[in-house]
Write an enzyme that holds these catalytic residues in place. Structure first.
Site, PDB file in Angstrom:
ATOM      1  N   ASP A   1      17.866 -49.611   5.263  1.00 14.27           N
ATOM      2  CA  ASP A   1      17.064 -48.737   4.394  1.00 14.27           C
ATOM      3  C   ASP A   1      15.572 -48.941   4.693  1.00 14.27           C
ATOM      4  O   ASP A   1      14.799 -47.980   4.738  1.00 14.27           O
ATOM      5  CB  ASP A   1      17.360 -49.037   2.918  1.00 14.27           C
ATOM      6  CG  ASP A   1      18.855 -49.073   2.635  1.00 14.27           C
ATOM      7  OD1 ASP A   1      19.595 -48.352   3.321  1.00 14.27           O
ATOM      8  OD2 ASP A   1      19.266 -49.832   1.742  1.00 14.27           O
TER       9      ASP A   1
ATOM     10  N   GLY B   1      21.677 -53.866  13.951  1.00 10.93           N
ATOM     11  CA  GLY B   1      21.540 -55.233  13.463  1.00 10.93           C
ATOM     12  C   GLY B   1      20.545 -56.020  14.317  1.00 10.93           C
ATOM     13  O   GLY B   1      19.444 -55.534  14.626  1.00 10.93           O
TER      14      GLY B   1
HETATM   15  N1  LIG Z   1      20.108 -60.373  12.153  1.00  7.25           N
HETATM   16  C1  LIG Z   1      19.044 -59.557  12.350  1.00  7.25           C
HETATM   17  N2  LIG Z   1      17.994 -59.985  13.090  1.00  7.25           N
HETATM   18  C2  LIG Z   1      16.933 -59.184  13.303  1.00  7.25           C
HETATM   19  N3  LIG Z   1      16.831 -57.932  12.824  1.00  7.25           N
HETATM   20  C3  LIG Z   1      17.838 -57.452  12.096  1.00  7.25           C
HETATM   21  C4  LIG Z   1      19.006 -58.227  11.818  1.00  7.25           C
HETATM   22  N4  LIG Z   1      19.829 -57.488  11.064  1.00  7.25           N
HETATM   23  C5  LIG Z   1      19.203 -56.302  10.880  1.00  7.25           C
HETATM   24  N5  LIG Z   1      18.015 -56.275  11.506  1.00  7.25           N
HETATM   25  C6  LIG Z   1      17.028 -55.188  11.511  1.00  7.25           C
HETATM   26  O1  LIG Z   1      17.360 -54.283  10.474  1.00  7.25           O
HETATM   27  C7  LIG Z   1      17.725 -53.007  11.021  1.00  7.25           C
HETATM   28  C8  LIG Z   1      18.887 -52.418  10.236  1.00  7.25           C
HETATM   29  O2  LIG Z   1      19.995 -53.291  10.271  1.00  7.25           O
HETATM   30  P1  LIG Z   1      21.492 -52.765  10.410  1.00  7.25           P
HETATM   31  O3  LIG Z   1      22.370 -53.925  10.059  1.00  7.25           O
HETATM   32  O4  LIG Z   1      21.685 -52.161  11.742  1.00  7.25           O
HETATM   33  O5  LIG Z   1      21.535 -51.575   9.349  1.00  7.25           O
HETATM   34  P2  LIG Z   1      22.348 -51.374   7.979  1.00  7.25           P
HETATM   35  O6  LIG Z   1      21.667 -52.288   6.993  1.00  7.25           O
HETATM   36  O7  LIG Z   1      22.143 -49.924   7.689  1.00  7.25           O
HETATM   37  O8  LIG Z   1      23.786 -51.752   8.245  1.00  7.25           O
HETATM   38  C9  LIG Z   1      18.052 -53.275  12.497  1.00  7.25           C
HETATM   39  O9  LIG Z   1      17.823 -52.120  13.265  1.00  7.25           O
HETATM   40  C10 LIG Z   1      17.069 -54.401  12.816  1.00  7.25           C
HETATM   41  O10 LIG Z   1      15.797 -53.879  13.067  1.00  7.25           O
HETATM   42  O1  LIG Z   2      26.485 -46.637  -0.863  1.00  2.00           O
HETATM   43  P1  LIG Z   2      27.093 -47.828  -0.188  1.00  2.00           P
HETATM   44  O2  LIG Z   2      27.458 -47.577   1.237  1.00  2.00           O
HETATM   45  O3  LIG Z   2      28.243 -48.412  -0.984  1.00  2.00           O
HETATM   46  O4  LIG Z   2      25.992 -48.938  -0.114  1.00  2.00           O
HETATM   47  C1  LIG Z   2      25.296 -49.362  -1.255  1.00  2.00           C
HETATM   48  C2  LIG Z   2      24.608 -50.638  -0.966  1.00  2.00           C
HETATM   49  O5  LIG Z   2      23.778 -50.453   0.135  1.00  2.00           O
HETATM   50  C3  LIG Z   2      22.494 -51.016  -0.114  1.00  2.00           C
HETATM   51  O6  LIG Z   2      21.620 -49.939  -0.289  1.00  2.00           O
HETATM   52  C4  LIG Z   2      22.124 -51.883   1.046  1.00  2.00           C
HETATM   53  O7  LIG Z   2      22.057 -51.105   2.222  1.00  2.00           O
HETATM   54  P2  LIG Z   2      22.285 -51.662   3.704  1.00  2.00           P
HETATM   55  O8  LIG Z   2      23.624 -51.155   4.123  1.00  2.00           O
HETATM   56  O9  LIG Z   2      21.177 -51.084   4.475  1.00  2.00           O
HETATM   57  O10 LIG Z   2      22.250 -53.159   3.694  1.00  2.00           O
HETATM   58  C5  LIG Z   2      22.613 -51.805  -1.384  1.00  2.00           C
HETATM   59  O11 LIG Z   2      21.429 -51.760  -2.143  1.00  2.00           O
HETATM   60  C6  LIG Z   2      23.768 -51.142  -2.088  1.00  2.00           C
HETATM   61  O12 LIG Z   2      24.458 -52.073  -2.881  1.00  2.00           O
END
Ligand SMILES: Nc1ncnc2c1ncn2[C@@H]1O[C@H](COP(=O)(O)OP(=O)(O)O)[C@@H](O)[C@H]1O
Ligand SMILES: O=P(O)(O)OC[C@H]1O[C@](O)(COP(=O)(O)O)[C@@H](O)[C@@H]1O
Length: 312
Positions: free
Chosen positions: A252, A222
């Protein structure tokens, strides 16, 4: 070409609300409909940046047709496998301070026959791919053994496999010897059974996944950025965002940017972080284009201070 596989894709509806109040009628200030699912988003991000990608998606029902229409409208190259069930719709409620509340459906059952058809489409297309990227949750239906078997067949055939999933599916990718896995903080914690609170904890957890079979681990954290642990060592990076708008699809975008830049070293991590930060600044799950990318704020360092606390 990068082949993405989304076993449980979705139509993503994002509603921007002033504040989330339970039990009230909320008026949306804005709304967006995007094609969704983690592999779908990786393909969309790659396409938006001129990198060739094909997305494998099982689709069914009216939402399945809508998903195909949305992806065709964006120009995503698709291998759509028809299924009997209805493709799911996922809802995002986004507040002005960047807080996101998601409601994800379980998704339609994928029968054994349908899973076999999807697997065949993946194995047939994999020969043309630089990477096969399996992302997102498993739909109801396929056993974890069937999923493990698909991962093992891809690795056994010599294809570079990346897995971005959670729970048993992430561990199946690790055990099958995926070249890359991309857990977020919660997925990493679940995989090793311990909540990381420092960068050192994250690195240790990534090392455990490598010891269990993964080639490289890209842990996304994040607002705390991301950590890459691979055979070359440890890198950590951060990409601050002043006004986060929607974190949906950020992971993603990070994965897509990392793969687009070669999936190794500081340059690839920098690119992934720039794509992730750009996605966070955009509404809904819109994927960044080259015009949205700003690499100047990304900081990547080798061997980060293990005592650095995680904030997000
Ligand atoms: N609040 C934020 N501020 C800045 N960058 C962010 C923030 N949230 C996500 N990111 C960026 O997006 C990437 C993926 O976010 P993350 O929440 O870890 O993954 P996912 O969407 O798979 O849960 C992080 O590694 C960071 O580079
Ligand atoms: O397959 P899951 O884990 O239910 O996630 C699907 C959701 O994840 C997403 O790909 C978003 O991904 P992130 O977790 O990176 O925010 C959405 O487009 C979709 O609704």
């Amino acid at each position: 070409m990068i082949l993405t596989v989304t076993l449980n894709p979705s139509v993503d509806r994002a509603l921007e609300v002033d504040a989330l109040v339970r039990g009230e009628v909320l008026r949306a200030a804005d709304s967006h409909i995007d094609p969704g699912g983690k592999g779908v988003n990786v393909s969309r991000a790659l396409l938006a940046n001129g990198v060739r990608s094909t997305a494998v998606v099982p689709t069914g029902g009216a939402e399945g047709e809508q998903l195909v229409d949305l992806l065709n409208a964006e120009g995503v190259d698709l291998l759509s496998v028809p299924i009997a069930g209805r493709t799911r719709s996922n809802i995002t409620l986004a507040e002005p301070d960047g807080t996101v509340t998601k409601i994800n459906e379980a998704g339609p059952v994928l029968s054994d026959t349908e899973f076999a058809q999807v697997s065949k489409a993946v194995l047939d297309a994999a020969a043309q791919a630089d990477w096969v990227v399996i992302c997102g949750s498993l739909p109801p239906g396929p056993s974890i053994d069937a999923f493990t078997d698909l991962c093992s067949r891809l690795v056994g055939a010599g294809y570079r496999l990346a897995v971005d999933s959670s729970g048993p599916a992430l561990l199946a990718g690790v055990a099958a010897g995926a070249a890359l896995v991309k857990p977020n903080r919660e997925e990493l914690a679940e995989a090793v059974g311990a909540e990381p609170t420092t960068l050192g904890d994250v690195v240790e957890a990534c090392r455990r996944l490598r010891a269990a079979g993964a080639g490289a681990v890209l842990a996304s954290l994040g607002a705390d950025g991301a950590v890459l642990v691979d055979g070359d060592g440890v890198l950590a990076g951060i990409s601050p965002v002043s006004v986060p708008r929607s974190t949906v699809g950020a992971g993603d975008a990070l994965l897509a940017g990392f793969l687009a830049a070669g999936a190794r070293g500081a340059a690839a991590l920098t690119e992934g972080l720039a794509w992730g930060a750009a996605a966070v600044s955009l509404p809904g799950s819109r994927m960044p284009t080259p015009a949205d990318l700003d690499r100047t704020h990304v900081r990547v360092t080798p061997d980060p201070d293990p005592s650095r606390p995680l904030h997000s």
